[in-house]
Structure formats: structure tokens, C-alpha cells
Design a protein around this motif. Structure first.
Motif, PDB file in Angstrom:
ATOM      1  N   GLU A   1      -2.105  13.950   5.301  1.00  0.00           N
ATOM      2  CA  GLU A   1      -1.815  14.320   6.519  1.00  0.00           C
ATOM      3  C   GLU A   1      -0.698  13.575   7.008  1.00  0.00           C
ATOM      4  O   GLU A   1       0.105  14.164   7.759  1.00  0.00           O
ATOM      5  CB  GLU A   1      -3.040  14.225   7.655  1.00  0.00           C
ATOM      6  N   ARG A   2      -1.039  12.360   6.900  1.00  0.00           N
ATOM      7  CA  ARG A   2       0.165  11.729   7.758  1.00  0.00           C
ATOM      8  C   ARG A   2       1.694  11.652   7.223  1.00  0.00           C
ATOM      9  O   ARG A   2       2.324  11.748   7.983  1.00  0.00           O
ATOM     10  CB  ARG A   2      -0.175   9.970   7.692  1.00  0.00           C
ATOM     11  N   LEU A   3       1.494  12.050   6.146  1.00  0.00           N
ATOM     12  CA  LEU A   3       2.920  12.090   5.241  1.00  0.00           C
ATOM     13  C   LEU A   3       3.545  13.288   5.770  1.00  0.00           C
ATOM     14  O   LEU A   3       4.839  13.399   5.830  1.00  0.00           O
ATOM     15  CB  LEU A   3       2.935  11.837   3.854  1.00  0.00           C
TER      16      LEU A   3
ATOM     17  N   GLY B   1       0.712  -1.225   0.011  1.00  0.00           N
ATOM     18  CA  GLY B   1      -0.017   0.109  -0.154  1.00  0.00           C
ATOM     19  C   GLY B   1       0.909   1.424   0.073  1.00  0.00           C
ATOM     20  O   GLY B   1       2.031   1.304   0.142  1.00  0.00           O
ATOM     21  N   THR B   2       0.229   2.223  -0.370  1.00  0.00           N
ATOM     22  CA  THR B   2       1.032   3.746  -0.551  1.00  0.00           C
ATOM     23  C   THR B   2       1.493   3.771   1.016  1.00  0.00           C
ATOM     24  O   THR B   2       0.886   3.643   1.934  1.00  0.00           O
ATOM     25  CB  THR B   2       0.034   4.815  -0.698  1.00  0.00           C
ATOM     26  N   PRO B   3       2.841   4.614   1.231  1.00  0.00           N
ATOM     27  CA  PRO B   3       3.386   5.046   2.263  1.00  0.00           C
ATOM     28  C   PRO B   3       2.186   5.886   3.169  1.00  0.00           C
ATOM     29  O   PRO B   3       1.637   6.731   2.506  1.00  0.00           O
ATOM     30  CB  PRO B   3       4.445   5.850   1.903  1.00  0.00           C
ATOM     31  N   GLY B   4       2.102   5.527   4.398  1.00  0.00           N
ATOM     32  CA  GLY B   4       1.182   6.267   5.183  1.00  0.00           C
ATOM     33  C   GLY B   4      -0.201   5.496   5.291  1.00  0.00           C
ATOM     34  O   GLY B   4      -1.004   5.769   6.159  1.00  0.00           O
ATOM     35  N   VAL B   5      -0.307   4.403   4.326  1.00  0.00           N
ATOM     36  CA  VAL B   5      -1.508   3.880   4.551  1.00  0.00           C
ATOM     37  C   VAL B   5      -2.093   3.072   5.776  1.00  0.00           C
ATOM     38  O   VAL B   5      -3.123   2.895   6.266  1.00  0.00           O
ATOM     39  CB  VAL B   5      -1.875   2.946   3.500  1.00  0.00           C
ATOM     40  N   GLY B   6      -1.051   2.514   6.458  1.00  0.00           N
ATOM     41  CA  GLY B   6      -0.886   1.856   7.812  1.00  0.00           C
ATOM     42  C   GLY B   6      -0.393   0.449   7.685  1.00  0.00           C
ATOM     43  O   GLY B   6      -0.811  -0.385   8.557  1.00  0.00           O
ATOM     44  N   LYS B   7       0.491   0.403   6.548  1.00  0.00           N
ATOM     45  CA  LYS B   7       0.923  -1.300   6.474  1.00  0.00           C
ATOM     46  C   LYS B   7       1.679  -1.572   7.819  1.00  0.00           C
ATOM     47  O   LYS B   7       1.468  -2.769   8.132  1.00  0.00           O
ATOM     48  CB  LYS B   7       1.936  -1.303   5.576  1.00  0.00           C
ATOM     49  N   SER B   8       2.773  -0.858   8.373  1.00  0.00           N
ATOM     50  CA  SER B   8       3.494  -1.210   9.557  1.00  0.00           C
ATOM     51  C   SER B   8       2.510  -1.502  10.584  1.00  0.00           C
ATOM     52  O   SER B   8       2.798  -2.372  11.252  1.00  0.00           O
ATOM     53  CB  SER B   8       4.608  -0.091   9.538  1.00  0.00           C
ATOM     54  N   THR B   9       1.709  -0.607  10.721  1.00  0.00           N
ATOM     55  CA  THR B   9       0.866  -0.876  12.206  1.00  0.00           C
ATOM     56  C   THR B   9      -0.090  -2.062  11.998  1.00  0.00           C
ATOM     57  O   THR B   9      -0.063  -2.965  12.852  1.00  0.00           O
ATOM     58  CB  THR B   9      -0.178   0.474  12.081  1.00  0.00           C
ATOM     59  N   VAL B  10      -0.735  -2.153  10.650  1.00  0.00           N
ATOM     60  CA  VAL B  10      -1.559  -3.478  10.673  1.00  0.00           C
ATOM     61  C   VAL B  10      -0.662  -4.715  10.519  1.00  0.00           C
ATOM     62  O   VAL B  10      -1.101  -5.782  11.279  1.00  0.00           O
ATOM     63  CB  VAL B  10      -2.309  -3.066   9.191  1.00  0.00           C
TER      64      VAL B  10
ATOM     65  N   ASN C   1     -11.194   5.209   8.308  1.00  0.00           N
ATOM     66  CA  ASN C   1     -12.018   4.913   9.263  1.00  0.00           C
ATOM     67  C   ASN C   1     -12.103   3.421   9.994  1.00  0.00           C
ATOM     68  O   ASN C   1     -13.133   3.453  10.681  1.00  0.00           O
ATOM     69  CB  ASN C   1     -13.295   5.421   9.039  1.00  0.00           C
ATOM     70  N   LYS C   2     -11.223   2.926   9.869  1.00  0.00           N
ATOM     71  CA  LYS C   2     -11.204   1.540  10.560  1.00  0.00           C
ATOM     72  C   LYS C   2      -9.954   1.516  11.453  1.00  0.00           C
ATOM     73  O   LYS C   2      -8.898   2.102  11.128  1.00  0.00           O
ATOM     74  CB  LYS C   2     -11.071   0.498   9.599  1.00  0.00           C
ATOM     75  N   LYS C   3     -10.089   0.855  12.759  1.00  0.00           N
ATOM     76  CA  LYS C   3      -8.974   0.643  13.672  1.00  0.00           C
ATOM     77  C   LYS C   3      -8.122  -0.458  12.947  1.00  0.00           C
ATOM     78  O   LYS C   3      -8.455  -1.424  12.117  1.00  0.00           O
ATOM     79  CB  LYS C   3      -9.568   0.305  14.806  1.00  0.00           C
ATOM     80  N   PRO C   4      -6.694  -0.363  13.298  1.00  0.00           N
ATOM     81  CA  PRO C   4      -5.834  -1.422  12.737  1.00  0.00           C
ATOM     82  C   PRO C   4      -6.493  -2.975  13.321  1.00  0.00           C
ATOM     83  O   PRO C   4      -6.433  -3.824  12.173  1.00  0.00           O
ATOM     84  CB  PRO C   4      -4.602  -1.279  13.678  1.00  0.00           C
ATOM     85  N   ASP C   5      -6.975  -3.036  14.415  1.00  0.00           N
ATOM     86  CA  ASP C   5      -7.556  -4.445  14.563  1.00  0.00           C
ATOM     87  C   ASP C   5      -8.731  -4.746  13.809  1.00  0.00           C
ATOM     88  O   ASP C   5      -8.899  -6.140  13.564  1.00  0.00           O
ATOM     89  CB  ASP C   5      -7.640  -4.481  16.256  1.00  0.00           C
TER      90      ASP C   5
ATOM     91  N   LYS D   1       3.172  14.780   8.506  1.00  0.00           N
ATOM     92  CA  LYS D   1       3.634  14.792   9.864  1.00  0.00           C
ATOM     93  C   LYS D   1       4.920  14.079   9.832  1.00  0.00           C
ATOM     94  O   LYS D   1       5.668  14.342  10.648  1.00  0.00           O
ATOM     95  CB  LYS D   1       2.592  13.959  10.631  1.00  0.00           C
ATOM     96  N   ARG D   2       5.369  13.517   8.749  1.00  0.00           N
ATOM     97  CA  ARG D   2       6.657  12.838   8.679  1.00  0.00           C
ATOM     98  C   ARG D   2       7.791  13.633   8.206  1.00  0.00           C
ATOM     99  O   ARG D   2       8.865  13.477   8.036  1.00  0.00           O
ATOM    100  CB  ARG D   2       6.802  11.680   7.720  1.00  0.00           C
ATOM    101  N   ASP D   3       7.414  14.819   7.881  1.00  0.00           N
ATOM    102  CA  ASP D   3       8.421  16.178   7.394  1.00  0.00           C
ATOM    103  C   ASP D   3       8.727  15.568   5.861  1.00  0.00           C
ATOM    104  O   ASP D   3       9.833  15.834   5.588  1.00  0.00           O
ATOM    105  CB  ASP D   3       9.280  16.016   8.369  1.00  0.00           C
TER     106      ASP D   3
HETATM  107  P1  ADP Z   1       3.050   2.779   6.482  1.00  0.00           P
HETATM  108  O1  ADP Z   1       3.685   1.538   7.191  1.00  0.00           O
HETATM  109  O2  ADP Z   1       2.053   2.369   5.570  1.00  0.00           O
HETATM  110  O3  ADP Z   1       3.798   3.923   6.078  1.00  0.00           O
HETATM  111  P2  ADP Z   1       2.010   3.426   9.201  1.00  0.00           P
HETATM  112  O4  ADP Z   1       1.854   1.905   9.634  1.00  0.00           O
HETATM  113  O5  ADP Z   1       3.196   3.881   9.509  1.00  0.00           O
HETATM  114  O6  ADP Z   1       1.953   3.107   7.719  1.00  0.00           O
HETATM  115  O7  ADP Z   1       0.948   4.544   9.731  1.00  0.00           O
HETATM  116  C1  ADP Z   1       1.140   5.668   9.283  1.00  0.00           C
HETATM  117  C2  ADP Z   1       0.508   6.594  10.424  1.00  0.00           C
HETATM  118  O8  ADP Z   1      -0.842   6.425  10.551  1.00  0.00           O
HETATM  119  C3  ADP Z   1       1.029   6.144  11.894  1.00  0.00           C
HETATM  120  O9  ADP Z   1       1.094   7.280  12.841  1.00  0.00           O
HETATM  121  C4  ADP Z   1      -0.074   5.318  12.415  1.00  0.00           C
HETATM  122  O10 ADP Z   1      -0.136   5.285  13.817  1.00  0.00           O
HETATM  123  C5  ADP Z   1      -1.520   5.794  11.877  1.00  0.00           C
HETATM  124  N1  ADP Z   1      -2.158   4.628  11.282  1.00  0.00           N
HETATM  125  C6  ADP Z   1      -2.098   3.737  10.606  1.00  0.00           C
HETATM  126  N2  ADP Z   1      -3.117   2.764  10.652  1.00  0.00           N
HETATM  127  C7  ADP Z   1      -4.233   3.475  11.208  1.00  0.00           C
HETATM  128  C8  ADP Z   1      -5.507   3.257  11.439  1.00  0.00           C
HETATM  129  N3  ADP Z   1      -6.070   2.047  10.770  1.00  0.00           N
HETATM  130  N4  ADP Z   1      -6.209   4.161  12.047  1.00  0.00           N
HETATM  131  C9  ADP Z   1      -5.670   5.444  12.426  1.00  0.00           C
HETATM  132  N5  ADP Z   1      -4.257   5.446  12.458  1.00  0.00           N
HETATM  133  C10 ADP Z   1      -3.590   4.712  11.744  1.00  0.00           C
END
Ligand code: ADP
Length: 188
Positions: free
Chosen positions: A106-108, A6-15, A153-157, A110-112
Motif C-alpha cells: 500500500e505504501r509503495l 529494511g525493504t523500501p516502505g518499511v519505515g526506515k526514514s521515519t524511524v 501496528n507499531k508507532k515509530p516512537d 502511494k509513491r507511484d
Molecule cells: P522507508 O524509509 O523504509 O522507505 P518511510 O519511513 O519513508 O519508509 O515510510 C513509508 C511511509 O510509511 C511513510 O508515509 C510513513 O509516514 C509511513 N510510516 C512509516 N513508519 C510508520 C509506522 N510505524 N506506522 C505508520 N506509518 C508509518
């Protein structure tokens, strides 16, 4: 073996982290591996990104899967990264995470990231780039199944539960996310 892209910032690492905790899988972060092991041709200073040497990266994983003790446990493997779909590994699944472009922006920010890097990534999300690349990859390997999830609008879990359900019920879908109409002006 599952790729999560997925695109950077999408939530890959978190999920991916939550997924691997819940499912007890071994997690590999491509960006980290590429940087730590010097598996790139050069650094693109303008975009502050690495030009990955995919042959070397593939070699890394082949060695890792053969030699590493932790892989003898037969645990599932998750390979996470926005270029994971380019790697010629025998994935069983490529999971493509999607998120509304304005949230990615917005997320990217914040990453500067530089303005051009933010713009390039938001454009990539609008234009389904990771999904298209995943589909191209699956064209060369009929065993790879693709699943796309809108994480907006979905939580990682919740996203993790969706992935587990999709895989366990073999209900894998893609092509349902489209930002193009809503964000067409962004591409001008
Ligand atoms: P990626 O690995 O795709 O670059 P990250 O997992 O680093 O993305 O997530 C980018 C930012 O978005 C982080 O600050 C993370 O806490 C937040 N985030 C990720 N997934 C969610 C989610 N489902 N809901 C809200 N915030 C999220």
C-alpha cells in the motif's frame, strides 16, 4: 555506528529520524547521498533505482568520518537505507525493520512506483532479503550485532523505544518474523 535497513516502505526514514532526535545522533540517508554525490554506476530505468557504487560510497563515509567537524563530537552515527548492509563499514549494529508485506505494498503504491517495482519490493520483504544480507555482512565482521523488529501496528516512537531497549539490554534477536507461509501465493 548503527545501520537501519529494511525493504523500501518499511519505515526506515521515519524511524531513523525519531531515533536520531531522541538519541541525538548524526543521521545519514544513503539514497540521498548516492543521488546527490553521483555515487552510482547507472540508473536502472526499468526499476527507477540506482546501481550503487559501494566503493565510492565507502570512500564518501571514510572521508566524512575523518574530516567532518560534526563527527568530532563523538555522537553516534545512524546510516539509513535499504542497501546499508552492503556497505563495508564497521557497524556496531544492523537494525532490520520488518513490516507486513500488504502494508508495504500500500505504501509503495502511494509513491507511484511501477507495478514491477512494488512487486519486487514486496517479494523482497516476504523472502527476508534485507535480513539475509545483514547476516551475510555480519559473517564477515564478528563485531556486528543484528536486531530485527516487526514494525507492523507499531508507532515509530514505539519502534525507537524497542531499538533502544534491545541495544541497552543487549537483547538482540532475529529470525522471529516470517511472512512466507501467509504470502506464499504472492510469489507464484
Ligand atoms: P522507508 O524509509 O523504509 O522507505 P518511510 O519511513 O519513508 O519508509 O515510510 C513509508 C511511509 O510509511 C511513510 O508515509 C510513513 O509516514 C509511513 N510510516 C512509516 N513508519 C510508520 C509506522 N510505524 N506506522 C505508520 N506509518 C508509518
Amino acid at each position: 555506528m548503527i545501520a537501519i535497513t529494511g525493504t523500501p516502505g518499511v519505515g526506515k526514514s521515519t524511524v531513523s529520524k525519531v531515533f536520531c532526535e531522541v538519541q541525538d545522533c548524526n543521521l545519514y540517508d544513503i539514497t540521498k547521498i548516492v543521488k546527490e554525490n553521483g555515487l552510482y554506476y547507472e540508473k536502472d530505468e526499468f526499476l527507477d533505482s540506482y546501481v550503487v557504487n559501494f566503493d565510492k560510497l565507502k570512500e564518501f563515509f571514510e572521508k566524512e568520518f575523518i574530516s567532518n567537524e560534526k563527527n568530532k563530537s563523538n555522537k553516534s552515527v545512524v546510516i539509513e537505507g535499504h542497501v546499508s548492509q552492503h556497505l563495508e563499514l564497521d557497524y556496531d549494529y544492523i537494525i532490520v525493520l520488518r513490516c507486513e508485506p500488504k502494508i508495504i505494498e500500500e505504501r509503495l503504491k502511494k509513491r507511484d512506483y511501477s507495478e514491477s517495482k512494488v512487486h519486487e519490493n514486496v517479494e523482497a520483504e516476504i523472502m527476508d532479503i534485507c535480513l539475509i544480507e545483514a547476516l551475510e555482512r555480519a559473517q564477515n565482521n564478528e563485531n556486528i550485532k543484528i536486531h530485527e523488529i516487526d514494525c507492523t501496528n507499531k508507532k515509530p516512537d514505539e519502534v525507537v523505544k524497542e531499538i533502544i531497549t534491545a541495544i541497552s539490554t543487549n537483547n538482540l534477536t532475529y529470525g522471529t518474523v516470517s511472512w512466507l507461509e501467509m504470502y506464499f501465493d504472492y510469489l507464484q
